[in-house]
Enzyme design. Structure first.
Site, PDB file in Angstrom:
ATOM      1  N   CYS A  30       0.867  -1.179   0.000  1.00 27.98           N
ATOM      2  CA  CYS A  30       0.000   0.000   0.000  1.00 27.98           C
ATOM      3  C   CYS A  30       0.900   1.224   0.000  1.00 27.98           C
ATOM      4  O   CYS A  30       2.043   1.153  -0.456  1.00 27.98           O
ATOM      5  CB  CYS A  30      -0.996  -0.022   1.162  1.00 27.98           C
ATOM      6  SG  CYS A  30      -0.315   0.355   2.792  1.00 27.98           S
ATOM      7  N   ARG A  36      -3.476  -0.232   5.525  1.00 26.40           N
ATOM      8  CA  ARG A  36      -4.052  -1.256   4.658  1.00 26.40           C
ATOM      9  C   ARG A  36      -3.175  -2.500   4.526  1.00 26.40           C
ATOM     10  O   ARG A  36      -3.634  -3.627   4.763  1.00 26.40           O
ATOM     11  CB  ARG A  36      -4.321  -0.670   3.267  1.00 26.40           C
ATOM     12  CG  ARG A  36      -5.443   0.330   3.216  1.00 26.40           C
ATOM     13  CD  ARG A  36      -5.572   1.017   1.862  1.00 26.40           C
ATOM     14  NE  ARG A  36      -4.476   1.951   1.625  1.00 26.40           N
ATOM     15  CZ  ARG A  36      -4.353   2.697   0.520  1.00 26.40           C
ATOM     16  NH1 ARG A  36      -5.243   2.577  -0.462  1.00 26.40           N
ATOM     17  NH2 ARG A  36      -3.347   3.548   0.390  1.00 26.40           N
TER      18      ARG A  36
END
EC number: 3.1.3.48
Length: 213
Positions: A30, A36
């Site tokens: 990410c 994330r």
């Protein structure tokens, strides 16, 4: 838990090699490597470990907050879904890290583009989570990966090759639907949206990586 170092681009780290006695390596990417990708890394690691797989699952960020812990909101949601955020340390994505991965799973298409820019030969083993999940639904990818794994490829490498061969067989998502929302500093509701998106696409990807070989 260990902070994963960059892996050298050596023959033992090519996609057809099994690193360190494990069943291959999955890299998750990410931007900041604090929200994330660590969430997805730790959730996927737990699912594969519970299924008896020894696959390494690691992560890095294109604009990583190097040395940072996992974002507290993301860590809380991870723990609620059975993952372990302890010991996580963010690191910057490099070509060597990409070269050491058998399969690269990205939070968004911008990350897929960044991976391929760093290492063009990684194109056929780099996917967004959403696009890979769509290819994995229905079982065709898993069956193709089973055959490749039976021929000697490690499981992530087999999944990557099978998924690359199936590109174009599933209508592509829009960029908005393909990308996992970036929740960093955006409030609890956006973190929960991130977790829902990841959880919705994680099951078919994990099932393909577990396989039947």
């Amino acid at each position: 838990m260990t902070s994963w170092p960059a892996q050298p681009d050596s023959p033992t780290d090519r996609p057809d090699a099994t690193p360190g006695g494990t069943d291959g390596r999955v890299l998750v990417v990410c931007t900041g490597n604090v929200a994330r990708s660590p969430y997805l890394e730790r959730r996927l690691r737990r699912l594969l470990g519970d299924a008896g797989r020894t696959t390494e699952v690691v992560s890095a960020g294109t604009g990583a907050l190097v040395g940072s812990d996992m974002d507290p909101e993301s860590a809380t949601l991870l723990a609620q879904h059975g993952g372990d955020p302890s010991g996580f340390v963010a690191r910057r994505l490099t070509a060597d890290i990409v070269a050491g991965a058998d399969l690269v799973v990205c939070a968004a298409r911008e990350h897929r583009a960044a991976v391929v820019t760093l290492l063009p030969r990684a194109l056929n083993r780099t996917f967004t989570l959403g696009d890979l999940a769509d290819l994995a639904r229905g079982g065709q990818l898993s069956a193709a990966a089973d055959a490749l794994a039976a021929a000697g490829q490690n499981r992530p490498s087999a999944v990557a090759a099978a998924a690359a061969s199936l590109r174009g067989t599933v209508p592509p998502r829009s960029a908005a639907d393909s990308d996992v929302v970036d929740p960093y500093r955006r409030g609890r509701g956006v973190y929960e949206q991130m977790a829902r998106q990841i959880e919705a696409d994680l099951a078919p990807v994990a099932a393909a990586l577990v396989g039947g070989d």
